[in-house]
Design an enzyme around this catalytic site. Structure first.
Site, PDB file in Angstrom:
ATOM      1  N   SER A   1      22.261  74.783  53.064  1.00 57.18           N
ATOM      2  CA  SER A   1      21.783  74.552  51.702  1.00 57.18           C
ATOM      3  C   SER A   1      22.649  73.549  50.942  1.00 57.18           C
ATOM      4  CB  SER A   1      21.746  75.869  50.912  1.00 57.18           C
ATOM      5  OG  SER A   1      20.831  76.772  51.484  1.00 57.18           O
TER       6      SER A   1
ATOM      7  N   GLY B   1      17.615  76.724  51.906  1.00 56.81           N
ATOM      8  CA  GLY B   1      17.639  75.338  52.340  1.00 56.81           C
ATOM      9  C   GLY B   1      17.942  74.414  51.178  1.00 56.81           C
TER      10      GLY B   1
ATOM     11  N   GLY C   1      17.593  70.704  48.819  1.00 58.15           N
ATOM     12  CA  GLY C   1      16.559  69.826  48.309  1.00 58.15           C
ATOM     13  C   GLY C   1      15.767  70.401  47.144  1.00 58.15           C
TER      14      GLY C   1
ATOM     15  N   CYS D   1      16.195  82.316  48.488  1.00 55.79           N
ATOM     16  CA  CYS D   1      16.693  81.073  47.905  1.00 55.79           C
ATOM     17  C   CYS D   1      15.576  80.010  47.832  1.00 55.79           C
ATOM     18  CB  CYS D   1      17.915  80.568  48.672  1.00 55.79           C
ATOM     19  SG  CYS D   1      18.892  79.350  47.772  1.00 55.79           S
TER      20      CYS D   1
ATOM     21  N   GLN E   1      11.830  79.861  45.664  1.00 57.69           N
ATOM     22  CA  GLN E   1      11.249  78.769  44.882  1.00 57.69           C
ATOM     23  C   GLN E   1       9.876  78.375  45.427  1.00 57.69           C
ATOM     24  OE1 GLN E   1      14.336  75.796  45.157  1.00 57.69           O
ATOM     25  NE2 GLN E   1      15.875  77.239  44.404  1.00 57.69           N
TER      26      GLN E   1
ATOM     27  N   ASN F   1      23.561  79.965  45.849  1.00 55.55           N
ATOM     28  CA  ASN F   1      23.722  78.534  46.081  1.00 55.55           C
ATOM     29  C   ASN F   1      22.385  77.869  45.794  1.00 55.55           C
ATOM     30  OD1 ASN F   1      24.181  75.946  46.935  1.00 55.55           O
ATOM     31  ND2 ASN F   1      24.233  76.450  49.113  1.00 55.55           N
TER      32      ASN F   1
ATOM     33  N   GLY G   1      20.322  74.927  42.990  1.00 57.11           N
ATOM     34  CA  GLY G   1      20.324  74.012  41.864  1.00 57.11           C
ATOM     35  C   GLY G   1      18.978  73.918  41.181  1.00 57.11           C
ATOM     36  N   PHE G   2      17.974  74.630  41.733  1.00 52.98           N
ATOM     37  CA  PHE G   2      16.618  74.670  41.153  1.00 52.98           C
ATOM     38  C   PHE G   2      16.225  76.127  40.941  1.00 52.98           C
ATOM     39  CE2 PHE G   2      16.946  70.647  43.303  1.00 52.98           C
ATOM     40  CZ  PHE G   2      16.249  69.754  42.500  1.00 52.98           C
TER      41      PHE G   2
ATOM     42  N   HIS H   1      21.562  85.196  48.004  1.00 53.19           N
ATOM     43  CA  HIS H   1      21.746  85.364  49.449  1.00 53.19           C
ATOM     44  C   HIS H   1      22.198  86.786  49.765  1.00 53.19           C
ATOM     45  CE1 HIS H   1      21.781  80.935  50.623  1.00 53.19           C
ATOM     46  NE2 HIS H   1      21.718  80.926  49.301  1.00 53.19           N
TER      47      HIS H   1
ATOM     48  N   GLU I   1      22.347  88.250  52.506  1.00 54.83           N
ATOM     49  CA  GLU I   1      22.966  88.357  53.832  1.00 54.83           C
ATOM     50  C   GLU I   1      24.395  87.842  53.854  1.00 54.83           C
ATOM     51  OE1 GLU I   1      22.488  84.186  53.438  1.00 54.83           O
ATOM     52  OE2 GLU I   1      21.221  85.837  52.832  1.00 54.83           O
TER      53      GLU I   1
END
Length: 378
Positions: A42, A224, A226, A252, A256, A294, A296-297, A344, A346
């Protein structure tokens, strides 16, 4: 030299490999787990700044690798450990960075940079060492500003597996779960296998027709890098899976994409959530979890009340949200067997407050299988 898009410059010492690297600078607040951070797909396309002052104290090993390689574009630390000391350590972190070609910088005021990012937001940046250090200030800044921005960027094909592979179920087998690898972490696959799932890991380019032909008992979309708004093909794939009635769990990036599949938009956070100390409220239990994040969106949904899916999937509600800034951290569908979380659960380096979500996923799938069986019996 660390150069930010807005012209700020920080001089330090070369760390890891020498050369030039570009990426979006972000900060991670975890005091442990630096190896898991470095190998988390990610973080592809990002220069990661660690807010903890000492990095590398416990060295590195093969067990703590979350994927096959280091993915960060660059690494920024205050003080690298001069000596690695841990009974599990097999090598120094410095050697991993050098072998992986990761350009880093040390000996700079990471607190000042973190405060700056919190005010100005995550931005493009570059690290210049070796011959690249000799470039003029103007040349370095021009290269930084010419680099790709994270908004609108699709990085799934850079981190996904090329060939499908499987992980056998541990204990009593429930069935197979099709995992779309958008940057999946090894610990995620292990947690699914430990719940009795045979894990079928698929490339991000796979079609919905192929996924459904595998007749999985569930589908999982991984974390992931992007911008989810640049992943329309994955949204379409997920919508077809949901229409087929297959249970779904996303983490994550997978959260989205579920939000977009349900008809909600996503947006870029000013500086994101990254670290292993992020407080989240589980609205179902009222329990506050300390989580690893983690991203950013985020998904744009009201955190209270029930919403209607704009794409015909019924009622939806926010199941979890951040106590720092009320960002959506989980989605639950009320009329189809689908849910997701933004963080996350896990996380191998901790915390472990949210591991129950894998058990919740197992319960959803088992209940769905039982419902199908009862229908067949009728």
């Amino acid at each position: 030299m660390l150069v930010l898009e807005d012209g700020r410059r920080f001089v330090g010492r070369a760390y890891g490999s020498r050369g030039r690297t570009l990426g979006e600078i972000v900060f991670a607040t975890g005091m442990t787990g630096y190896q898991e951070t470095l190998t988390d797909p990610s973080y592809a396309g990002q220069i990661v700044l660690m807010t903890a002052p000492h990095i590398g104290n416990t060295g590195a090993n093969d067990e703590d690798m979350e994927s096959r390689r280091i993915w960060v574009s660059g690494f920024v630390v205050r003080e690298p450990a001069r000596i690695a000391s841990n009974f599990r350590s097999t090598r120094r972190l410095d050697d991993d960075l050098d072998d992986g070609g990761v350009v880093g910088i040390s000996g700079i005021d990471t607190r000042a940079i973190t405060r700056h990012i919190r005010s100005a937001g995550a931005m493009r940046s570059g690290i210049f060492s070796g011959d690249a250090f000799g470039l003029s200030d103007g040349e370095q800044l021009e290269q930084v500003r010419s680099g790709p921005a994270m908004r609108g960027r699709n990085l799934s094909d850079e981190v996904s597996t090329v060939e499908p592979f499987s992980v056998p179920a541990k204990g009593e087998r429930i069935g197979s779960v099709a995992v779309l690898d958008l940057g999946v972490k090894t610990s995620t696959l292990n947690h699914l296998a430990e719940r009795g799932f045979e894990v079928l890991v698929l490339p991000q380019s796979v079609t919905a027709e192929h996924v459904l032909s595998l007749d999985p008992c569930a589908v999982f979309f991984s974390n992931g890098p992007g911008d989810p708004a640049a992943s329309d093909a994955h949204v379409t794939l997920l919508q077809e899976v949901l229409r087929a009635g297959v249970p779904y769990f996303g983490i994550c990036f997978g959260n989205q994409l579920l939000g977009r599949a349900l008809g909600f938009r996503t947006y870029k956070l000013p500086f994101g959530h990254r670290g292993i100390n992020q407080p989240v409220l589980d609205k179902t239990t009222g329990r506050v979890e300390i989580t690893s994040q983690n991203h950013g969106f985020a998904v744009d949904m009201p955190i209270e009340g029930i919403s209607d899916s704009r794409t015909g999937f019924g009622r939806v509600e926010v199941s979890h949200y951040s106590l720092n800034d009320q960002v959506v951290e989980g989605i639950r569908c009320l009329d189809i067997p689908a849910f997701s979380v933004q963080y996350h659960p896990e996380s191998a380096a901790g915390p472990h407050d949210a591991e129950y979500l894998f058990d919740r996923f197992r319960d959803v799938v088992v209940a769905h299988i039982a419902t199908i069986g009862a229908g067949d019996a009728k």
